[in-house]
Structures are given as C-alpha cells and as structure tokens.
Design an enzyme around this catalytic site. Sequence first.
Site, short mmCIF file in Angstrom:
data_model
loop_
_atom_site.label_atom_id
_atom_site.label_comp_id
_atom_site.label_asym_id
_atom_site.label_seq_id
_atom_site.Cartn_x
_atom_site.Cartn_y
_atom_site.Cartn_z
N SER A 11 -19.43 14.57 -28.59
CA SER A 11 -20.81 15.04 -28.46
C SER A 11 -21.06 15.75 -27.13
O SER A 11 -21.14 15.11 -26.08
CB SER A 11 -21.76 13.85 -28.59
N ASP A 38 -25.25 19.46 -30.89
CA ASP A 38 -26.57 19.02 -31.37
C ASP A 38 -27.59 20.13 -31.15
O ASP A 38 -28.20 20.23 -30.08
CB ASP A 38 -26.99 17.75 -30.62
N GLY A 145 -31.75 13.18 -31.98
CA GLY A 145 -32.35 14.01 -30.94
C GLY A 145 -32.04 13.56 -29.54
O GLY A 145 -32.19 14.32 -28.58
N PHE A 146 -31.55 12.33 -29.39
CA PHE A 146 -31.29 11.84 -28.04
C PHE A 146 -30.01 11.00 -28.00
O PHE A 146 -29.74 10.24 -28.93
CB PHE A 146 -32.47 10.96 -27.54
N GLY A 148 -27.78 7.97 -26.00
CA GLY A 148 -28.10 6.75 -25.29
C GLY A 148 -28.97 5.75 -26.03
O GLY A 148 -29.43 4.77 -25.46
N ASP A 179 -23.11 9.16 -36.75
CA ASP A 179 -23.59 9.77 -35.51
C ASP A 179 -24.75 8.97 -34.94
O ASP A 179 -25.80 8.87 -35.54
CB ASP A 179 -24.06 11.20 -35.81
N GLY A 180 -24.49 8.42 -33.75
CA GLY A 180 -25.57 7.72 -33.05
C GLY A 180 -25.13 6.33 -32.61
O GLY A 180 -25.00 5.45 -33.45
N GLY A 201 -20.03 9.71 -28.10
CA GLY A 201 -20.91 10.20 -27.03
C GLY A 201 -20.99 9.25 -25.86
O GLY A 201 -19.98 8.69 -25.42
N SER A 202 -22.24 9.07 -25.38
CA SER A 202 -22.43 8.27 -24.15
C SER A 202 -22.10 6.80 -24.35
O SER A 202 -21.87 6.07 -23.39
CB SER A 202 -23.88 8.41 -23.67
C1 DX5 Z 1 -28.03 12.09 -31.95
C2 DX5 Z 1 -26.94 12.63 -31.05
C3 DX5 Z 1 -26.29 11.48 -30.30
C4 DX5 Z 1 -25.08 11.84 -29.55
C5 DX5 Z 1 -24.14 10.65 -29.40
O1 DX5 Z 1 -28.91 13.10 -32.18
O2 DX5 Z 1 -26.02 13.33 -31.82
O3 DX5 Z 1 -25.96 10.53 -31.26
O4 DX5 Z 1 -24.42 12.85 -30.17
O5 DX5 Z 1 -24.47 9.97 -28.27
P1 DX5 Z 1 -24.61 8.36 -28.17
O6 DX5 Z 1 -23.20 7.80 -28.22
O7 DX5 Z 1 -25.26 8.15 -26.84
O8 DX5 Z 1 -25.48 7.95 -29.30
ZN ZN Z 2 -25.54 14.77 -33.60
#
Ligand code: DX5
Ligand code: ZN
Length: 223
Positions: A11, A38, A145-146, A148, A179-180, A201-202
């Site tokens: 991500s 994203d 959308g975010f 973390g 995803d997420g 991701g994070s």
């Molecule tokens: C959701 C994003 C996030 C990101 C992954 O819109 O797509 O899920 O890529 O990051 P974390 O691991 O922080 O959810």
């Molecule tokens: Zn995504």
Amino acid sequence: MNKEQGKISASLMCLKLKDLENDIKIMEEEKVDYLHVDVMDGDFVPNYGFGTDYINGIREMTDIPLDFHLMVMRPEDKLEWFKLRPQDRVCIHYESTIHVQRTLVRAKSYGSKVMLAINPGTPLYAVEEVLDYIDGILVLTVNPGFAGQKIVRSCISKVERLKEFLDEQGYGDLELAVDGNISYENAKLFRNMGANIFVAGSSSIFDGGDLRVNIEKYRDVIK
Ligand code: DX5
Ligand code: ZN
C-alpha cells in the site's frame, strides 16, 4: 484454499514520500507482486489522494504492476485516466456506480484484471450477479480511505462466508483479496480461509521496521 503462493500488494499510502524511491527499489528486489494505489476522490471516501500525476510518476520509477483501488464515484467515467496495463489490476467498488455490471465490463476492456470491491457494510451476496465479469473480489476489512485503522470485526467471518459461497457456486478459482489492517496475524487468518492477495500497509510491512525483513516475514505468513 488457493494453492499458489499468496501475493503482496504493497500500500503506497503507507510509505513515507521521502522513502519512496528507496522503498520501491527494495520492493523490486523483493519481488513484491503489486503496488496498491488508493485513488480517493473525497466523495466516495472522506479522503483525497493519488492523482494521475502521482501515478504517472510511479510508472516512470518502476514496472511493478499497479493494483488500483478506485475509491471514486462513477469510476466508469475515469478508467481511461489510469492508462491501465494488462499486468495491472483495477478494483471497482460495488457501491460507487449505479451500473456495476456495465462498469466491470468496461474495465475489463482495458485488458487488466478486474476486481469487485465491497465495503464492510455491503452484504457478500452483492457479488452474486457479476461473478462472470470479474477476476476476483476485494473485501474491505475497514471502512476505506485511511491507513492505520482497526479491522471491522464482522469482516473476519465475512471473508470465510464469502469463500464458502464462491466455492459452493463453482467460482472457487476467483481471486480473493483483503484490504485494511491486514497485519501479519490477520494475513495468516485470511490465508487459511483461502484469500490470496493481501494489501500490506502500516499494520505490517510499513510498520516502521526494516522493509526488506518485513516483506520476507509477510511472504512467509501468506505462503
Ligand atoms: C484502505 C487502505 C488501507 C491501506 C492499508 O482504504 O487501502 O487499508 O491500504 O493500510 P493499513 O495496514 O494501515 O490498514
Ligand atoms: Zn486500498
């Protein structure tokens, strides 16, 4: 269970801009499967990001295929903006267009893999009428959308129920992406349920630790 090795979709919203060039080089060396982009319009999700100039810049830096997560309203009007390539994938949200079947067919005409994305509150049966028009399903395990965020608990059983539904319907070969908050622990859980693409991701590879070590650890978890 999808027999082949699980795929990492890294991500880009989770890496630091100052590390972009270096991190992309590491991801190329570590053979990360996709860069997860994203795309957010501030309407479909309350966030904005990853416009076409940024994407064109990424294209100039690497040939790693892009995994476009289109968090935009009326994606059918915007597909040609992204210069999709056959090795890319494009994720269309069920909730983002009135005519989802027509939009999926239009996305497919660009030659890349097409995924149907569903939000945590969207019933898994929303996929039922378009299974013939997609290469897989992207299950959002957070409200998108975010980075973390923490996983929406009901999505854990949703992934399992969706995989069971796909197998029952004879669509067990469709790709299943999540995803997420796909942490190492959650990735293992979903791998065992049959998911095969993981948005990292994070909460995993971009947690501040050594990226190369994290990628190798993640790959081991989803093998
Ligand atoms: C959701 C994003 C996030 C990101 C992954 O819109 O797509 O899920 O890529 O990051 P974390 O691991 O922080 O959810
Ligand atoms: Zn995504």
